[in-house]
Design a protein around this motif. Sequence first.
Motif, PDB file in Angstrom:
ATOM      1  N   SER A 133      22.070  31.153  25.025  1.00 32.92           N
ATOM      2  CA  SER A 133      21.776  31.222  23.597  1.00 32.92           C
ATOM      3  C   SER A 133      20.275  31.212  23.342  1.00 32.92           C
ATOM      4  O   SER A 133      19.488  30.669  24.119  1.00 32.92           O
ATOM      5  CB  SER A 133      22.415  30.031  22.869  1.00 32.92           C
ATOM      6  OG  SER A 133      21.947  28.806  23.410  1.00 32.92           O
ATOM      7  N   LYS A 136      18.538  32.062  17.639  1.00 32.40           N
ATOM      8  CA  LYS A 136      19.289  32.838  16.658  1.00 32.40           C
ATOM      9  C   LYS A 136      20.798  32.763  16.870  1.00 32.40           C
ATOM     10  O   LYS A 136      21.565  32.993  15.950  1.00 32.40           O
ATOM     11  CB  LYS A 136      18.842  34.306  16.694  1.00 32.40           C
ATOM     12  CG  LYS A 136      17.402  34.528  16.284  1.00 32.40           C
ATOM     13  CD  LYS A 136      17.045  36.000  16.349  1.00 32.40           C
ATOM     14  CE  LYS A 136      15.598  36.247  15.949  1.00 32.40           C
ATOM     15  NZ  LYS A 136      15.234  37.695  16.035  1.00 32.40           N
ATOM     16  N   GLY A 137      21.243  32.467  18.094  1.00 30.16           N
ATOM     17  CA  GLY A 137      22.671  32.393  18.347  1.00 30.16           C
ATOM     18  C   GLY A 137      23.028  32.722  19.790  1.00 30.16           C
ATOM     19  O   GLY A 137      22.154  32.865  20.657  1.00 30.16           O
ATOM     20  N   CYS A 139      23.801  34.751  22.915  1.00 36.90           N
ATOM     21  CA  CYS A 139      23.391  36.091  23.356  1.00 36.90           C
ATOM     22  C   CYS A 139      24.183  36.563  24.573  1.00 36.90           C
ATOM     23  O   CYS A 139      24.132  37.740  24.920  1.00 36.90           O
ATOM     24  CB  CYS A 139      21.893  36.129  23.652  1.00 36.90           C
ATOM     25  SG  CYS A 139      21.350  35.028  24.987  1.00 36.90           S
ATOM     26  N   ILE A 170      24.376  25.229  19.521  1.00 34.51           N
ATOM     27  CA  ILE A 170      24.906  26.580  19.307  1.00 34.51           C
ATOM     28  C   ILE A 170      25.989  26.890  20.335  1.00 34.51           C
ATOM     29  O   ILE A 170      27.053  27.429  20.011  1.00 34.51           O
ATOM     30  CB  ILE A 170      23.771  27.624  19.373  1.00 34.51           C
ATOM     31  CG1 ILE A 170      22.833  27.477  18.173  1.00 34.51           C
ATOM     32  CG2 ILE A 170      24.340  29.047  19.426  1.00 34.51           C
ATOM     33  CD1 ILE A 170      21.630  28.399  18.213  1.00 34.51           C
ATOM     34  N   ASN A 173      29.223  24.748  19.660  1.00 33.26           N
ATOM     35  CA  ASN A 173      30.027  25.300  18.566  1.00 33.26           C
ATOM     36  C   ASN A 173      30.851  26.489  19.035  1.00 33.26           C
ATOM     37  O   ASN A 173      32.013  26.664  18.643  1.00 33.26           O
ATOM     38  CB  ASN A 173      29.132  25.719  17.404  1.00 33.26           C
ATOM     39  CG  ASN A 173      28.570  24.528  16.645  1.00 33.26           C
ATOM     40  OD1 ASN A 173      29.139  23.436  16.685  1.00 33.26           O
ATOM     41  ND2 ASN A 173      27.461  24.725  15.959  1.00 33.26           N
ATOM     42  N   ASN A 186      33.680  32.405  12.063  1.00 38.18           N
ATOM     43  CA  ASN A 186      32.582  32.942  11.267  1.00 38.18           C
ATOM     44  C   ASN A 186      31.389  31.999  11.204  1.00 38.18           C
ATOM     45  O   ASN A 186      30.322  32.371  10.740  1.00 38.18           O
ATOM     46  CB  ASN A 186      33.060  33.281   9.843  1.00 38.18           C
ATOM     47  CG  ASN A 186      33.597  32.057   9.118  1.00 38.18           C
ATOM     48  OD1 ASN A 186      33.810  31.006   9.700  1.00 38.18           O
ATOM     49  ND2 ASN A 186      33.800  32.210   7.823  1.00 38.18           N
ATOM     50  N   GLN A 187      31.536  30.776  11.674  1.00 37.56           N
ATOM     51  CA  GLN A 187      30.432  29.827  11.674  1.00 37.56           C
ATOM     52  C   GLN A 187      29.593  29.914  12.950  1.00 37.56           C
ATOM     53  O   GLN A 187      28.547  29.293  13.051  1.00 37.56           O
ATOM     54  CB  GLN A 187      30.968  28.395  11.506  1.00 37.56           C
ATOM     55  CG  GLN A 187      31.701  28.153  10.196  1.00 37.56           C
ATOM     56  CD  GLN A 187      32.230  26.734  10.076  1.00 37.56           C
ATOM     57  OE1 GLN A 187      31.822  25.852  10.830  1.00 37.56           O
ATOM     58  NE2 GLN A 187      33.133  26.516   9.139  1.00 37.56           N
ATOM     59  N   LYS A 189      27.095  31.592  15.416  1.00 31.58           N
ATOM     60  CA  LYS A 189      26.012  32.560  15.320  1.00 31.58           C
ATOM     61  C   LYS A 189      25.923  33.386  16.601  1.00 31.58           C
ATOM     62  O   LYS A 189      26.085  32.871  17.702  1.00 31.58           O
ATOM     63  CB  LYS A 189      24.681  31.843  15.084  1.00 31.58           C
ATOM     64  CG  LYS A 189      24.610  31.071  13.773  1.00 31.58           C
ATOM     65  CD  LYS A 189      23.258  30.376  13.632  1.00 31.58           C
ATOM     66  CE  LYS A 189      23.163  29.611  12.323  1.00 31.58           C
ATOM     67  NZ  LYS A 189      21.856  28.919  12.204  1.00 31.58           N
ATOM     68  N   LEU A 190      25.674  34.685  16.423  1.00 28.67           N
ATOM     69  CA  LEU A 190      25.507  35.581  17.559  1.00 28.67           C
ATOM     70  C   LEU A 190      24.131  36.226  17.502  1.00 28.67           C
ATOM     71  O   LEU A 190      23.637  36.552  16.425  1.00 28.67           O
ATOM     72  CB  LEU A 190      26.580  36.673  17.545  1.00 28.67           C
ATOM     73  CG  LEU A 190      28.037  36.224  17.723  1.00 28.67           C
ATOM     74  CD1 LEU A 190      28.970  37.415  17.542  1.00 28.67           C
ATOM     75  CD2 LEU A 190      28.249  35.595  19.088  1.00 28.67           C
ATOM     76  N   HIS A 191      23.513  36.404  18.655  1.00 30.61           N
ATOM     77  CA  HIS A 191      22.239  37.119  18.757  1.00 30.61           C
ATOM     78  C   HIS A 191      22.458  38.263  19.739  1.00 30.61           C
ATOM     79  O   HIS A 191      22.350  38.086  20.951  1.00 30.61           O
ATOM     80  CB  HIS A 191      21.130  36.189  19.244  1.00 30.61           C
ATOM     81  CG  HIS A 191      19.784  36.853  19.315  1.00 30.61           C
ATOM     82  ND1 HIS A 191      18.686  36.252  19.878  1.00 30.61           N
ATOM     83  CD2 HIS A 191      19.356  38.078  18.898  1.00 30.61           C
ATOM     84  CE1 HIS A 191      17.645  37.071  19.796  1.00 30.61           C
ATOM     85  NE2 HIS A 191      18.036  38.183  19.218  1.00 30.61           N
TER      86      HIS A 191
END
Length: 288
Positions: A133, A136-137, A139, A170, A173, A186-187, A189-191
């Motif tokens: 990660s 940003k989220g 990866c 991150i 989660n 939807n909570q 985060k993806l980068h």
Amino acid sequence: MNIQEDINYHRIADAIHYIQTNFKDQPNLDEVAKKVNLSPFHFQRLFTEWAGTSPKKFLQYTSIEYAKKILKENQATLFETALETGLSGTSRLHDLFINIEGMTPAEYKNGGKNLSINYSFTESPFGNILVASTSKGICHIAFAEDENKAFSIVQNQFPNASFTQHLDLIQQNALYIFNHDWKKLNQIKLHLKGTDFQLKVWETLLKIPMGQLSTYGTIAKQIENPNASRAVGSAIGDNPVAFLIPCHRVIQSTGKLGGYMWGTTRKTAIIGWEASKINIEQETDFIK
């Protein structure tokens, strides 16, 4: 293939060859359409149907691959790269990289020099996995039978990034999905970095409900490229986030499982596991 389809195939093949040969001149839609004796409107529609992307996007992909090669192999400046690629300046080169690679040309050239990536290994119901990660989220997620090999794949993507073996919030989660919190997907985060086409396919995969399956053809229709099943298959194969982006839920229209980067046995196990989880939830709801 009938006569008209054969004609269309050769027209698109000629158009692709023309773009690949003349991309440094950055030909516009009208120029390419004229080369294959079609109106711009008809050519745009036909090219998108056969190639799975628009002529403009295909030109951008061709240009950026060449620019990446120059930056990596020749150590050219950004200005030199822009001119050599046929772009009017570094601002267009910047926009091209942001839109397609998800990073600036300087970041690509530096191999993620200023990027900090946390990573960790953890057990899942389907084997050991590597989770990586950025701020940003998520990866990268991959099943990791060989931890050193799995880590080297991430390092090769960002050879100059700073890596720290650390399980951050991150990642935690994201890993809840293996337990019970898939309704909170939807909570997470993806980068991600990829072409517009790849991102569109991956976004569509996220919409396949847990416990259900789709086909390559269906995904192609959902992204409004019904003839792009093969391109969809390639994009699914390039999925950088295992399980979380559920490429395992896509099978062939014949009912066969199709390929899976981490093995069809694991794909079968995941599909069965998800179905059983849904059945348990439904039975629990019925009892209540």
